[in-house]
Design a protein around this motif. Sequence first.
Motif, PDB file in Angstrom:
ATOM      1  N   VAL A 287       0.843  -1.199   0.000  1.00  0.00           N
ATOM      2  CA  VAL A 287       0.000   0.000   0.000  1.00  0.00           C
ATOM      3  C   VAL A 287       0.879   1.251   0.000  1.00  0.00           C
ATOM      4  N   ALA A 288       1.886   1.267   0.887  1.00  0.00           N
ATOM      5  CA  ALA A 288       2.785   2.423   0.960  1.00  0.00           C
ATOM      6  C   ALA A 288       3.525   2.610  -0.360  1.00  0.00           C
ATOM      7  N   ALA A 289       3.993   1.507  -0.941  1.00  0.00           N
ATOM      8  CA  ALA A 289       4.733   1.579  -2.202  1.00  0.00           C
ATOM      9  C   ALA A 289       3.835   2.056  -3.343  1.00  0.00           C
ATOM     10  N   TYR A 290       2.549   1.678  -3.306  1.00  0.00           N
ATOM     11  CA  TYR A 290       1.622   2.157  -4.333  1.00  0.00           C
ATOM     12  C   TYR A 290       1.400   3.659  -4.178  1.00  0.00           C
ATOM     13  N   GLY A 291       1.278   4.129  -2.948  1.00  0.00           N
ATOM     14  CA  GLY A 291       1.169   5.569  -2.722  1.00  0.00           C
ATOM     15  C   GLY A 291       2.382   6.301  -3.265  1.00  0.00           C
ATOM     16  N   LEU A 292       3.571   5.723  -3.077  1.00  0.00           N
ATOM     17  CA  LEU A 292       4.808   6.318  -3.601  1.00  0.00           C
ATOM     18  C   LEU A 292       4.806   6.303  -5.129  1.00  0.00           C
ATOM     19  N   GLN A 293       4.365   5.191  -5.692  1.00  0.00           N
ATOM     20  CA  GLN A 293       4.278   5.053  -7.144  1.00  0.00           C
ATOM     21  C   GLN A 293       3.364   6.124  -7.742  1.00  0.00           C
ATOM     22  N   LEU A 294       2.238   6.338  -7.109  1.00  0.00           N
ATOM     23  CA  LEU A 294       1.244   7.303  -7.587  1.00  0.00           C
ATOM     24  C   LEU A 294       1.810   8.723  -7.590  1.00  0.00           C
ATOM     25  N   THR A 295       2.479   9.078  -6.487  1.00  0.00           N
ATOM     26  CA  THR A 295       3.020  10.447  -6.378  1.00  0.00           C
ATOM     27  C   THR A 295       4.197  10.662  -7.325  1.00  0.00           C
ATOM     28  N   LYS A 296       5.036   9.627  -7.502  1.00  0.00           N
ATOM     29  CA  LYS A 296       6.183   9.778  -8.409  1.00  0.00           C
ATOM     30  C   LYS A 296       5.719   9.989  -9.846  1.00  0.00           C
ATOM     31  N   ARG A 297       4.605   9.329 -10.217  1.00  0.00           N
ATOM     32  CA  ARG A 297       4.066   9.483 -11.571  1.00  0.00           C
ATOM     33  C   ARG A 297       3.171  10.718 -11.705  1.00  0.00           C
ATOM     34  N   ARG A 298       2.915  11.363 -10.571  1.00  0.00           N
ATOM     35  CA  ARG A 298       1.995  12.521 -10.512  1.00  0.00           C
ATOM     36  C   ARG A 298       0.590  12.151 -11.002  1.00  0.00           C
ATOM     37  N   GLU A 299       0.235  10.891 -10.877  1.00  0.00           N
ATOM     38  CA  GLU A 299      -1.090  10.429 -11.291  1.00  0.00           C
ATOM     39  C   GLU A 299      -2.152  10.976 -10.334  1.00  0.00           C
ATOM     40  N   THR A 300      -3.212  11.523 -10.868  1.00  0.00           N
ATOM     41  CA  THR A 300      -4.351  12.144 -10.169  1.00  0.00           C
ATOM     42  C   THR A 300      -4.024  13.544  -9.639  1.00  0.00           C
ATOM     43  N   TYR A 301      -2.779  14.037  -9.862  1.00  0.00           N
ATOM     44  CA  TYR A 301      -2.409  15.337  -9.280  1.00  0.00           C
ATOM     45  C   TYR A 301      -2.713  16.519 -10.193  1.00  0.00           C
ATOM     46  N   GLU A 302      -3.506  16.264 -11.267  1.00  0.00           N
ATOM     47  CA  GLU A 302      -4.077  17.389 -12.000  1.00  0.00           C
ATOM     48  C   GLU A 302      -5.116  18.097 -11.127  1.00  0.00           C
ATOM     49  N   VAL A 303      -5.623  17.359 -10.119  1.00  0.00           N
ATOM     50  CA  VAL A 303      -6.508  17.932  -9.103  1.00  0.00           C
ATOM     51  C   VAL A 303      -5.671  18.192  -7.851  1.00  0.00           C
ATOM     52  N   ARG A 304      -5.751  19.376  -7.288  1.00  0.00           N
ATOM     53  CA  ARG A 304      -4.986  19.794  -6.101  1.00  0.00           C
ATOM     54  C   ARG A 304      -3.501  19.468  -6.238  1.00  0.00           C
ATOM     55  N   PRO A 305      -2.839  19.998  -7.275  1.00  0.00           N
ATOM     56  CA  PRO A 305      -1.407  19.705  -7.491  1.00  0.00           C
ATOM     57  C   PRO A 305      -0.509  20.206  -6.357  1.00  0.00           C
ATOM     58  N   GLN A 306      -0.990  21.175  -5.587  1.00  0.00           N
ATOM     59  CA  GLN A 306      -0.181  21.705  -4.483  1.00  0.00           C
ATOM     60  C   GLN A 306       0.091  20.674  -3.393  1.00  0.00           C
ATOM     61  N   GLU A 307      -0.671  19.559  -3.388  1.00  0.00           N
ATOM     62  CA  GLU A 307      -0.483  18.521  -2.373  1.00  0.00           C
ATOM     63  C   GLU A 307       0.599  17.514  -2.742  1.00  0.00           C
ATOM     64  N   HIS A 308       1.139  17.627  -3.962  1.00  0.00           N
ATOM     65  CA  HIS A 308       2.050  16.590  -4.450  1.00  0.00           C
ATOM     66  C   HIS A 308       3.306  16.442  -3.592  1.00  0.00           C
ATOM     67  N   GLY A 309       3.976  17.555  -3.297  1.00  0.00           N
ATOM     68  CA  GLY A 309       5.219  17.503  -2.525  1.00  0.00           C
ATOM     69  C   GLY A 309       5.025  16.881  -1.158  1.00  0.00           C
ATOM     70  N   ARG A 310       3.958  17.293  -0.488  1.00  0.00           N
ATOM     71  CA  ARG A 310       3.656  16.747   0.834  1.00  0.00           C
ATOM     72  C   ARG A 310       3.377  15.257   0.756  1.00  0.00           C
ATOM     73  N   ASP A 311       2.548  14.854  -0.217  1.00  0.00           N
ATOM     74  CA  ASP A 311       2.178  13.441  -0.344  1.00  0.00           C
ATOM     75  C   ASP A 311       3.385  12.577  -0.710  1.00  0.00           C
ATOM     76  N   LEU A 312       4.324  13.131  -1.484  1.00  0.00           N
ATOM     77  CA  LEU A 312       5.525  12.382  -1.851  1.00  0.00           C
ATOM     78  C   LEU A 312       6.369  12.072  -0.617  1.00  0.00           C
ATOM     79  N   VAL A 313       6.560  13.063   0.240  1.00  0.00           N
ATOM     80  CA  VAL A 313       7.332  12.861   1.474  1.00  0.00           C
ATOM     81  C   VAL A 313       6.648  11.833   2.373  1.00  0.00           C
TER      82      VAL A 313
END
Length: 474
Positions: free
Chosen positions: A371-397
């Motif tokens: 689950v954690a690795a999938y969350g990392l995968q999602l953020t690295k690909r920026r998938e779904t971050y066309e919505v609320r892109p400002q959350e990307h950096g926080r979610d990646l960490v």
Amino acid sequence: MATTEKKMSRMQLTAMVVGGMVGAGIFSLPRTFANATGPLGAVIAWLIAGTGMYMLARVFQSLAERKPDLDAGVYAYAKAGFGDYPGFLSAFGYWIGSCIGNVSYWVLIKSTLGAFFPVFGEGNTVTAIVVASIGIWLFHFMILRGVQQAAFINSVVTVAKVIPILVFILILIFAFRMNMFSGNFYGGGLEGGIFEQVRATMLVTVFVFLGIEGASVYSRYAKERSDVGTATITGFIIVTTLMVLVTLLPYAVLQRVDVAGMRQPSMAAVLEAVVGHWGAVFVSIGLLVSVLGAYLAWSLICAEVLFTAAKTKDMPSVFARENKNKVPMVALWATNIVVQLIVITTYWSRDAFALMLSLTSAMSLIPFLLVAAYGLQLTKRRETYEVRPQEHGRDLVIAILATIYTAFLLYAGGIKFIVLSAVLYAPGTALYFWSQREQNKPIFAKTSDWIIFALAVIGAIVGIYWIATGYMQI
């Protein structure tokens, strides 16, 4: 389940999280931690575990909002990120680990009664196994009457079982002695440094945090998708606060070595030492309510994971059958048959509760890591971050920290429980073969799947050999 009245409110989802987390584990914390470390090590362990699990909870929250089409999150996220076979292993591991966790509840119930009725012993006598078996099937037939009824009962029980824990905490705050606390501070008398002490507590912290994903598992019942994330974080904060206090306060009223020698549930023994016999009775009643409530929550979660995996064709289709009350009846039958069989095997275990606790944790680590690795995968690909892109950096960490933490837990658990997990994962793959044959699909679509299966088989063979030769005792 589309109508609003059949959906779960935010409070019910939060109760699923709290109800799942506050079960057997919290009542066993004083002795378990005292055997491993003193207050300093306990504080460090909870800082690591609390931070790591908070990051994992935030990953669950983010995925619930950004991937609303994925139900029964623990398993669905693994499949979405890594393919069919890893997804199956996540579903199977989480399911069988939860079944083992349910067995630990029955062992602790009978061990608790054993303090008053010796015939129950440490929870694994013949009498204890017979009584536990009756309880398993009483709950089984109650759940068959409907998920919503069971969820309502869980909400009521969640409130009832927190009261004894709060009373325990308040009494120990008033009995707090600073000289006792400071004398225990470094865990005097224990072998190994602070790192080894902290490492020894890691599997315990996994066990008591299990249930953090309860709202995610039941995401298809949520009135509002955002309620899943809110319930997860709220439940996490409530339960973490309780667990830290239950762990630390006994060091301020008793010597560490005395707490380490107490029988489980050690919370009852600690309160008895402070206020007398009524304290043991009071906590024991609270434990029985708590554990039965947690067992109800986890029975629902077990069946739901198996049912959802079958609905998405990742488990044999037979597990997708529901009864007239919309309860996944075949999944529930399979769950309770497995629980029954494992309860019987506890008769031959030296320390049934400790084994169930550690094995439940070990079986849950791989699903959590995926689950954690999938969350990392999602953020690295920026998938779904066309919505609320400002959350990307926080979610990646957050995803990076959650992945590091769950990987560290696998290391901290040690090779013994990884090998024991393989003993269950390898034969469990038969269900995957069954499912693939039903769909006329190749067993393994990728080379990596064959490699994972080969490692599971090798691990299972090694595990069986170690058990047979006595190198690894259970």
